[in-house]
Motif scaffolding. Structure first.
Motif, PDB file in Angstrom:
ATOM      1  N   UNK A  52       1.776 -11.446  -6.281  1.00  0.00           N
ATOM      2  CA  UNK A  52       2.856 -10.566  -5.857  1.00  0.00           C
ATOM      3  C   UNK A  52       3.647 -11.267  -4.764  1.00  0.00           C
ATOM      4  N   UNK A  53       4.972 -11.274  -4.849  1.00  0.00           N
ATOM      5  CA  UNK A  53       5.769 -11.950  -3.826  1.00  0.00           C
ATOM      6  C   UNK A  53       5.925 -11.092  -2.576  1.00  0.00           C
ATOM      7  N   UNK A  54       5.606 -11.709  -1.420  1.00  0.00           N
ATOM      8  CA  UNK A  54       5.877 -11.025  -0.162  1.00  0.00           C
ATOM      9  C   UNK A  54       4.979  -9.821   0.069  1.00  0.00           C
ATOM     10  N   UNK A  55       5.431  -8.950   0.920  1.00  0.00           N
ATOM     11  CA  UNK A  55       4.698  -7.752   1.295  1.00  0.00           C
ATOM     12  C   UNK A  55       5.417  -6.511   0.779  1.00  0.00           C
ATOM     13  N   UNK A  92       3.667   3.734   3.447  1.00  0.00           N
ATOM     14  CA  UNK A  92       3.012   5.019   3.705  1.00  0.00           C
ATOM     15  C   UNK A  92       2.252   5.531   2.497  1.00  0.00           C
ATOM     16  N   UNK A  93       2.484   4.937   1.305  1.00  0.00           N
ATOM     17  CA  UNK A  93       1.719   5.356   0.128  1.00  0.00           C
ATOM     18  C   UNK A  93       0.260   4.940   0.215  1.00  0.00           C
ATOM     19  N   UNK A  94      -0.048   3.959   1.066  1.00  0.00           N
ATOM     20  CA  UNK A  94      -1.442   3.550   1.201  1.00  0.00           C
ATOM     21  C   UNK A  94      -2.311   4.688   1.717  1.00  0.00           C
ATOM     22  N   UNK A  95      -1.733   5.538   2.561  1.00  0.00           N
ATOM     23  CA  UNK A  95      -2.504   6.663   3.105  1.00  0.00           C
ATOM     24  C   UNK A  95      -2.841   7.694   2.036  1.00  0.00           C
ATOM     25  N   UNK A 104      -1.935  -1.858  -3.156  1.00  0.00           N
ATOM     26  CA  UNK A 104      -0.693  -2.640  -3.183  1.00  0.00           C
ATOM     27  C   UNK A 104      -0.287  -2.999  -4.600  1.00  0.00           C
ATOM     28  N   UNK A 105      -1.245  -3.435  -5.430  1.00  0.00           N
ATOM     29  CA  UNK A 105      -0.907  -3.826  -6.798  1.00  0.00           C
ATOM     30  C   UNK A 105      -0.417  -2.623  -7.610  1.00  0.00           C
ATOM     31  N   UNK A 106      -0.974  -1.444  -7.340  1.00  0.00           N
ATOM     32  CA  UNK A 106      -0.495  -0.241  -8.026  1.00  0.00           C
ATOM     33  C   UNK A 106       0.926   0.092  -7.597  1.00  0.00           C
ATOM     34  N   UNK A 107       1.228  -0.096  -6.326  1.00  0.00           N
ATOM     35  CA  UNK A 107       2.588   0.187  -5.857  1.00  0.00           C
ATOM     36  C   UNK A 107       3.586  -0.764  -6.506  1.00  0.00           C
ATOM     37  N   UNK A 108       3.226  -2.055  -6.615  1.00  0.00           N
ATOM     38  CA  UNK A 108       4.108  -2.999  -7.295  1.00  0.00           C
ATOM     39  C   UNK A 108       4.275  -2.633  -8.770  1.00  0.00           C
ATOM     40  N   UNK A 109       3.222  -2.156  -9.390  1.00  0.00           N
ATOM     41  CA  UNK A 109       3.316  -1.728 -10.785  1.00  0.00           C
ATOM     42  C   UNK A 109       4.231  -0.514 -10.926  1.00  0.00           C
ATOM     43  N   UNK A 110       4.122   0.418  -9.990  1.00  0.00           N
ATOM     44  CA  UNK A 110       4.998   1.588 -10.026  1.00  0.00           C
ATOM     45  C   UNK A 110       6.452   1.196  -9.769  1.00  0.00           C
TER      46      UNK A 110
END
Length: 394
Positions: free
Chosen positions: A187-190, A197-200, A205-211
């Motif tokens: 995954x590029x970057x952060x 805030x979705x981590x809470x 992270x990989x799921x957020x990039x997929x979404x």
């Protein structure tokens, strides 16, 4: 006496079924150039190497570029196994035989340093093999003067030799350098700041990039969806499923965010306007202003929090509410100006004249008492007698 039989099974004309079977055979119709055909023929008739190695060398002779015999042979293992009619494991053994005989070179795999992976390993014909197959001019240096076979006299190159494939896997082991410096970045970057805030809520992270990718496929931005529905998203029992259902919905979250941003900017502009108006009011506290028509007079309180408006037709002033923004705008546009002593005197005279004209000046201020006639006196005397009679009766 003749004992020969005229009709014996298998003799005479062929049956129709046999003709159909013969017509079902097919063969490769590829026409090879003479130099390639000769090279494949010579490779298939080298008696000093095993038959399996001969079949693979013949397949390589058909695959190599005749004009560049020492170039890399771009052939997949599936192609070579198909032309040599061998399994993958037998192909590896045949390549080992050809390498030991000095007919091919198996160079090590190239490395993709950025990705941390191995590339392809190409095969190359040696000079001895190219001369033996007739792809180059045969030189005396390649002749076997001692009478020994190439299979027994060829040196084994320790640098280019490969380990024997494992007996458990056909393609051999695959080894990777697991150093973090050469691993491919998945995954590029952060994560963007507005999506962290979705981590809470249990998002990795990989799921957020997929979404984010799924949102692009539906013509949306994940940041817009999260920002527009954050109050409901953080209260959801299954936030992942809820967010994915929002991505599939036909709602234009970008339009909602634009409207919300425009409303927020408008509120900020109004708040800034009120703050500027309050500053202007405090700056002119205790001052008196008059409009350009000399019809109204504005008096600001000593603290700058009140405004009294006087008109020409009224002696009593009126208190204004929410006057600061409109007063600041009127002062900036030049509709009102600071009042001088002369302006105040003129306004007082004009107000006095206007009030005097509006008051009733003609005629007496009070009505006179009408005269008492004889009829009125008689009526009053009759009322008195009536009152006396009733009082005596009571």
């Amino acid at each position: 006496m003749s004992i020969a039989q005229h009709f014996v099974a298998g003799e005479g004309e062929a049956h129709p079924e046999d003709s159909a079977a013969l017509s079902a055979f097919r063969c490769d119709s590829t026409n090879l150039p003479w130099i390639v055909f000769r090279a494949a023929f010579r490779a298939a008739h080298i008696e000093q190497i095993p038959p399996r190695a001969r079949a693979v060398l013949s397949a390589l002779a058909r695959t190599v570029d005749a004009s560049k015999p020492f170039a890399a042979i771009f052939a997949r293992r599936e192609l070579l196994t198909g032309r040599a009619l061998q399994s993958m494991r037998t192909l590896y053994r045949s390549l080992d035989d050809l390498e030991v005989a000095g007919l091919i070179e198996r160079r090590p795999q190239a490395r993709y340093v950025d990705a941390g992976l191995f590339g392809r390993a190409y095969l190359h014909l040696t000079e001895h093999a190219a001369a033996l197959l007739g792809l180059i001019e045969h030189s005396p240096a390649h002749e076997n003067e001692s009478g020994r076979t190439p299979f027994s006299t060829a040196p084994v190159s320790a640098q280019h030799s490969l380990a024997v494939p494992s007996a458990n896997v056909a393609d051999g082991g695959i080894y990777k350098d697991l150093s973090p410096s050469v691993l491919q970045k998945r995954q590029p970057g952060h994560l963007p700041a507005d999506l962290q805030r979705l981590r809470a809520l249990g998002f990795f992270d990989f799921l957020i990039f997929k979404l984010m990718r799924e949102a692009r496929e539906h013509g949306k931005r994940l940041s817009d969806v999260v920002e527009a529905t954050w109050d409901h998203l953080k209260c959801a029992k299954a936030p992942i499923n809820y967010l994915r259902s929002l991505l599939r919905s036909p709602v234009d979250f970008a339009l909602l965010m634009r409207r919300r941003i425009d409303k927020h900017h408008a509120e900020q502009a109004r708040a800034q306007q009120r703050a500027n108006a309050q500053a202007v009011a405090r700056q002119h506290a205790g001052c008196t202003f008059i409009d350009t028509n000399d019809e109204r007079q504005f008096v600001i309180g000593a603290d700058g929090d009140s405004l009294t408006i006087f008109n020409l037709t009224e002696r009593i002033g009126r208190q204004a509410a929410g006057w600061a923004p409109s007063f600041s705008a009127a002062l900036a546009s030049g509709k009102i100006r600071p009042a001088t002593a002369l302006d105040l005197e003129r306004f007082a005279r004009a107000q006095q004249k206007t009030v005097d004209k509006a008051s009733p000046c003609a005629g007496p201020l009070a009505h006179t008492k009408p005269p008492v006639t004889g009829t009125v006196r008689e009526h009053i005397a009759g009322l008195r007698r009536l009152l006396k009679v009733r009082g005596v009766g009571a």
